[in-house]
Scaffold this motif. Structure first.
Motif, mmCIF file in Angstrom:
data_model
loop_
_atom_site.group_PDB
_atom_site.id
_atom_site.type_symbol
_atom_site.label_atom_id
_atom_site.label_comp_id
_atom_site.label_asym_id
_atom_site.label_seq_id
_atom_site.Cartn_x
_atom_site.Cartn_y
_atom_site.Cartn_z
ATOM 1 N N SER A 121 1.071 -1.015 -0.031
ATOM 2 C CA SER A 121 -0.052 -0.017 -0.049
ATOM 3 C C SER A 121 1.129 1.343 -0.149
ATOM 4 N N VAL A 122 0.437 2.124 -0.480
ATOM 5 C CA VAL A 122 1.037 3.549 -0.599
ATOM 6 C C VAL A 122 0.358 4.663 0.100
ATOM 7 N N PRO A 123 0.976 5.192 1.215
ATOM 8 C CA PRO A 123 0.285 6.273 2.116
ATOM 9 C C PRO A 123 -0.237 7.504 1.130
ATOM 10 N N MET A 124 -1.304 7.851 1.320
ATOM 11 C CA MET A 124 -1.563 9.016 0.747
ATOM 12 C C MET A 124 -1.133 10.249 1.247
ATOM 13 N N PRO A 125 -0.675 11.171 0.097
ATOM 14 C CA PRO A 125 -0.182 12.435 0.603
ATOM 15 C C PRO A 125 -0.995 13.251 1.714
ATOM 16 N N ASP A 126 -0.319 13.687 2.480
ATOM 17 C CA ASP A 126 -1.166 14.529 3.733
ATOM 18 C C ASP A 126 -2.132 15.564 2.964
ATOM 19 N N VAL A 127 -1.416 16.411 2.163
ATOM 20 C CA VAL A 127 -2.204 17.567 1.613
ATOM 21 C C VAL A 127 -3.658 17.011 0.953
ATOM 22 N N LEU A 128 -3.862 15.708 0.593
ATOM 23 C CA LEU A 128 -4.765 15.540 -0.141
ATOM 24 C C LEU A 128 -5.754 14.295 0.652
ATOM 25 N N SER A 129 -5.326 14.208 1.835
ATOM 26 C CA SER A 129 -6.036 13.411 2.775
ATOM 27 C C SER A 129 -7.488 13.871 3.238
ATOM 28 N N GLY A 130 -8.114 13.229 3.725
ATOM 29 C CA GLY A 130 -9.449 13.729 4.243
ATOM 30 C C GLY A 130 -10.302 13.905 3.151
ATOM 31 N N SER A 131 -11.417 14.437 3.571
ATOM 32 C CA SER A 131 -12.836 14.653 2.781
ATOM 33 C C SER A 131 -13.129 15.918 2.799
ATOM 34 N N VAL A 132 -13.958 16.229 1.705
ATOM 35 C CA VAL A 132 -14.783 17.454 1.706
ATOM 36 C C VAL A 132 -16.163 17.234 1.785
ATOM 37 N N ARG A 133 -16.952 18.027 2.154
ATOM 38 C CA ARG A 133 -18.324 17.833 2.204
ATOM 39 C C ARG A 133 -18.976 18.655 0.968
ATOM 40 N N LEU A 134 -19.557 17.760 0.077
ATOM 41 C CA LEU A 134 -20.182 18.366 -1.197
ATOM 42 C C LEU A 134 -21.562 18.997 -0.880
ATOM 43 N N MET A 135 -22.241 18.259 -0.265
ATOM 44 C CA MET A 135 -23.508 18.723 0.125
ATOM 45 C C MET A 135 -23.884 18.073 1.555
ATOM 46 N N ASP A 136 -25.060 18.348 2.325
ATOM 47 C CA ASP A 136 -25.519 17.841 3.364
ATOM 48 C C ASP A 136 -25.551 16.387 3.433
ATOM 49 N N GLY A 137 -24.730 15.795 4.387
ATOM 50 C CA GLY A 137 -24.478 14.316 4.328
ATOM 51 C C GLY A 137 -23.718 13.718 3.181
ATOM 52 N N LEU A 138 -23.029 14.277 2.564
ATOM 53 C CA LEU A 138 -22.102 13.739 1.575
ATOM 54 C C LEU A 138 -20.665 14.246 1.653
ATOM 55 N N LEU A 139 -19.784 13.463 1.907
ATOM 56 C CA LEU A 139 -18.484 13.572 2.047
ATOM 57 C C LEU A 139 -17.793 12.853 1.024
ATOM 58 N N TYR A 140 -17.082 13.528 0.209
ATOM 59 C CA TYR A 140 -16.142 12.770 -0.600
ATOM 60 C C TYR A 140 -14.583 12.827 -0.650
ATOM 61 N N ILE A 145 -11.169 13.709 -5.565
ATOM 62 C CA ILE A 145 -11.269 14.763 -6.617
ATOM 63 C C ILE A 145 -10.128 15.362 -7.081
ATOM 64 N N ALA A 146 -8.901 15.311 -6.411
ATOM 65 C CA ALA A 146 -7.846 15.556 -6.864
ATOM 66 C C ALA A 146 -7.423 15.003 -8.127
ATOM 67 N N LEU A 147 -7.643 13.537 -8.060
ATOM 68 C CA LEU A 147 -7.382 12.683 -9.182
ATOM 69 C C LEU A 147 -8.065 13.066 -10.421
ATOM 70 N N ILE A 148 -9.268 13.289 -10.207
ATOM 71 C CA ILE A 148 -10.215 13.632 -11.536
ATOM 72 C C ILE A 148 -9.496 15.078 -12.015
ATOM 73 N N GLY A 149 -9.382 15.887 -11.152
ATOM 74 C CA GLY A 149 -8.939 17.262 -11.489
ATOM 75 C C GLY A 149 -7.337 17.105 -12.247
#
Lengths: 306, 251, 335
Positions: A121-140, A145-149
């Motif tokens: 396994s490869v550890p995720m870079p710190d800057v990009l770890s965690g989730s964002v809240r896109l809307m109520d009750g929806l974390l992504y 997202i960075a991957l898509i970008g």
């Protein structure tokens, strides 16, 4: 809740599509420009993932690992081109299938020998770890997202490279008529090498980028390779634009089909048979799509003019 | 007068904006050898492709023996008796000369969905093929791989294959292409013999041969027939002289 | 996209080559027929099982060689038919039908039907598109098998035992089963050889060499290629029936794309178009795999480069190499 799920699955589909595009871009050029069937392209993707696993462990940083991975992936691609592939251009498709199939066996085993059969396994870079809240009750997850970008940015760069530069022009000309380009005095051998190395690097890049969210294991490129073939055949061999559209199409259909197929079928069937039918149909969807495309357009959606 | 064997009515072929066949009309009578000549780029080869069915037409009609064949594909046209030879030799190089011709005989005699009997030993196919090879002068080369024939012999084989399908109209696309003096003479004699037996459309650059062999000649310029007539009429035709003398091809 | 021109390996003077080939193939079958006796001296079950398996794959390889070597149709989904044949056995057996005289027609019918349906689409394309479309259909069937949860899904299903013939457990003994497989291989070889030399086979070969010429004498390639695909699919489904009986087990793993690749490798390794090359190719590939895996766990590090070398060498496989050697010998023999 259902709309949140739809958004999540759509994003997942996009992400798979982008990943497929990164791998397909190089492969479709290799197919189109050199009329060369490269089964070993999926191996390049696997090598990218293993390289970043190794380099990020050495350096302790994902980004430093990535910076080392790209040139090495390129070097591996060029090495294969010089030692093996260039001897296979212009040979029958069968010889190409045989040689690249042998290469898959060899490289999958080599990876196992060097890094072991257990998944890394490869550890995720710190800057990009965690989730964002896109809307109520929806974390992504931010990383996805960075991957898509990042994938979209790469696609854009590739578009500029192919359409606005001299090398890009040669590649496009080569895809539609390689002998002519050669007759005009272009060193076709070098052009092939550049395309090949670049394609290998892109596949390695894709492998490196997904390494933090997938397990890195031998043979991981094999099944993705088949999806990539589906993409380039649907898109039209040799067409970058076709590969982009087909990749997104395949990514979305596959992901959404698996997630929602059973739900949709439940409108027509009882729950048990809908689940059963949904499970069997979903993985087949993209192949059905491909068959349908080939039936109506035997040279894909965006055939390269010859 | 009976209806012509082949009637072409206002046939059109465009490649993008380029009109290659421009409302071309032409009649071929049963039993005649009808030559189609014209300067380079006049559209002769495209016309042959349209006739044989390897290219589709955008407008116009092709009537063969009173039936509309405009929309039939090549194999269907062949089965109705319209056979062609290729300008660039097109044979099966890996098979024997005999097999090349026997295959064409097979195409018109009985089913090819026969799976177990050895085709090598089918006497009717081999005999018919051998007879045709004798006619074109390749009788002694039956057992040779077709790929190892000389260029001249391949041109003869090309004709043998075409006549083995027992056509009612034979399209010969530059049968003399690339032949030396002597080989050309052999081929011309063969054509002279064939013309008594088949209706033929001959596309050819060798003007001596055309004027010596053809019953009638049509002159194609820019995708249209500008004149049709006997060799003498064509020689005397003002429009033809004008079209050709600029190019300096006719004497 | 240019059509593949897959010329058969044999390009010898017909008469002497035929005599040579007949004696070689006869020798091969005699040796195979004697194998069980020889195997009694050593590790009987192991060797017999291994060779039985290789012979089953030889049937599959011959069927692939019919369309590959004689039709230039590079099918990258041929393992699907192995799956069809074995699932015919597995599904019927799980419903209590263990009669092989019923299983075989069902398998062959299903194989032919799948070939008809997929060929009708694939044959509209050519070149790389053809290869990829066969691959896609193979994958489709693979995932379909995975989803058959009633028949074991991903894990597959274990057969209650070998199929019966007219209700009798005649295939139970390994040696008997071996001879049945050998006989079916012999029949497949002879029938396929005759097909390649029939009217149909001549048309098929003609289409491979020069489709434009064939159209110009009145043959529509599609019809004949489709028929060839159906014959090949049905034959390979028969091999699937045998495979299921040999392993006592049926699973989606029989139809992975890697398995289709291996079938291609066997045919190419043996030398395409010669049919007996397909037998030699299947035998040598599976035996090589076995021997190498006995020597080292890392056997793919040897097999992989070996395949690359075979491809780069371009000898036309073992059959082609044998012909080249023989030609040299003959030439040396003549003053």
């Amino acid at each position: 809740m259902s709309s949140a799920l739809l958004i999540v699955q759509t994003l997942n589909g996009l992400q798979l599509g982008i990943l497929l595009f990164l791998i397909a871009a190089g492969l479709t050029l290799v197919f189109g420009v050199m009329d060369f069937i490269n089964l070993a392209h999926g191996v390049q993707y696997m090598i990218g993932a293993y390289l970043i696993a190794m380099f990020s462990a050495w350096t302790g940083s994902f980004w430093a690992g990535l910076a080392l991975t790209l040139p090495v992936a390129l070097a591996v691609g060029l090495l294969l081109e010089v030692t093996i592939f260039r001897r296979l251009y212009g040979r029958s498709h069968l010889d190409q299938v045989l040689a690249t199939f042998g290469l898959i066996l060899f490289l999958n085993q080599l990876v196992k020998t060097i890094w072991g059969a257990a998944p890394l396994s490869v550890p995720m870079p710190d800057v990009l770890s965690g989730s964002v809240r896109l809307m109520d009750g929806l974390l992504y997850p931010v990383y996805r997202i960075a991957l898509i970008g990042l994938g979209l940015t790469t696609a854009l760069l590739l578009y500029v490279l192919i359409n606005k530069t001299r090398v890009g022009m040669l590649v496009r000309a080569g895809a539609s008529n390689a002998p002519m380009v050669s007759a005009l005095g272009v060193d076709i051998g070098r052009l092939f090498m550049i395309v090949f190395g670049f394609g290998a690097m892109l596949a390695g890049f894709a492998g490196a980028m997904v390494a933090p969210i997938l397990s890195v294991e031998p043979g991981m490129g094999d099944n993705l390779l088949i999806l990539t073939f589906v993409v380039i055949v649907i898109g039209g061999i040799g067409s970058i634009r076709g590969a982009f559209i087909a990749a997104l199409l395949v990514g979305l259909i596959d992901t959404l089909g698996r997630a929602f197929g059973p739900h949709l079928l439940r409108l027509m069937l009882d729950a048990a048979s809908a689940n059963q039918a949904g499970r069997s149909l979903a993985p087949m969807l993209i192949y059905i799509l491909m068959a349908a495309v080939l039936f109506f357009r035997p040279s894909g959606l965006f055939p390269v003019k010859r | 007068m009976t209806a012509p064997l082949l009637r072409v009515e206002k046939l059109v072929k465009r490649f993008g904006a380029l009109v290659v066949t421009d409302e071309l009309s032409l009649d071929v009578r049963a039993g005649e050898m009808h030559a189609v000549i014209g300067p380079n780029g006049a559209g002769k080869t495209t016309f042959i492709h349209q006739l044989s069915g390897s290219l589709s037409s955008q407008a116009g009609r092709i009537l063969f023996d009173d039936a509309d064949i405009t929309h039939l594909d090549m194999p269907q046209r062949v089965r109705r008796g319209l056979a062609r030879s290729f300008q660039i030799t097109s044979i099966l190089p890996g098979q024997t000369v005999l097999a090349n011709v026997a295959l064409a005989v097979q195409a018109r005699s009985g089913t090819s969905f026969r799976f177990l009997r050895a085709v090598d030993h089918e006497a009717p196919l081999n005999d018919a093929a051998a007879a045709i090879l004798d006619r074109v002068g390749l009788g002694a080369r039956k057992g040779v791989r077709a790929g190892s024939l000389s260029h001249g012999e391949k041109r003869l084989l090309e004709i043998a294959i075409a006549i083995a399908t027992a056509p009612r109209l034979l399209l010969l696309d530059e049968p003399l292409a690339g032949l030396g003096q002597e080989e050309a003479q052999v081929c011309i004699q063969l054509l002279a013999a064939l013309k008594r037996e088949f209706s033929i459309i001959l596309v050819e650059h060798d003007m001596d041969a055309v004027f010596q062999l053809a019953d009638r000649i049509s002159v194609l310029v820019a995708g249209r027939v500008i004149a049709t007539g006997t060799p003498d009429e064509i020689r005397a035709n003002a429009a033809v002289r004008q079209a050709y003398l600029g190019d300096g091809e006719l004497d | 996209m240019s059509q593949q021109q897959a010329l058969p390996a044999t390009t010898l003077a017909p008469a002497s080559a035929a005599a040579w080939r007949v004696s070689f193939v006869a020798l091969l079958f005699v040796a195979l027929a004697l194998l069980p006796i020889a195997a009694k001296l050593g590790a009987e079950g192991y060797i017999l099982n291994l060779v039985t398996r290789a012979l089953i794959f030889a049937i599959a390889a011959i069927s692939l060689d019919l369309i590959l070597g004689h039709g230039a149709l590079v099918s990258f989904g041929h393992a699907a038919y192995l799956g069809i044949g074995s699932y015919a056995v597995g599904i019927l057996a799980s419903h209590g039908v263990e009669e092989v005289l019923l299983q075989i027609p069902v398998a062959i019918g299903a194989g032919a039907l799948f070939a008809l349906a997929t060929g009708a689409v694939s044959l509209r394309t050519s070149g790389v598109y053809y290869i990829m479309s066969t691959l896609a259909f193979g994958q489709m069937l693979y995932f379909f098998a995975v989803s058959l949860s009633a028949y074991g899904g991903d894990d597959g299903l274990t057969l209650p035992g070998r199929s019966t013939i007219l209700g009798m457990p005649l295939l139970k003994a390994d040696t008997t089963f071996y001879y049945v497989v050998l006989a079916l291989l012999g029949a497949t070889y002879v029938l396929t050889l005759r097909i390649t030399r029939s009217r149909f086979g001549r048309v098929l070969n003609g289409i491979r060499e020069n489709p434009a010429r064939m159209k110009a004498i009145g043959f529509e390639p599609f019809t004949y290629q489709l028929a060839a695909c159906i014959i090949a699919g049905a034959t390979c489904a028969l091999a699937g029936v045998l495979l299921a009986n040999q392993t006592g087990f049926v699973s989606p793993a029989y139809m992975t794309w890697q398995r289709s690749g291996e079938l291609l490798v066997m045919v190419i390794l043996g030398g395409i178009g010669s049919l007996w090359g397909a037998i030699i190719g299947a035998l040598s590939f599976l035996l090589l795999e076995e021997v190498l895996s006995l020597i080292t766990e890392q056997w793919k590090l040897i097999l992989g480069p070996f395949l690359v070398l075979v491809a780069l060498g371009g000898y036309g496989g073992i059959a082609g190499l044998a012909d080249t050697l023989r030609n040299k010998l003959v030439r040396r023999g003549q003053p």
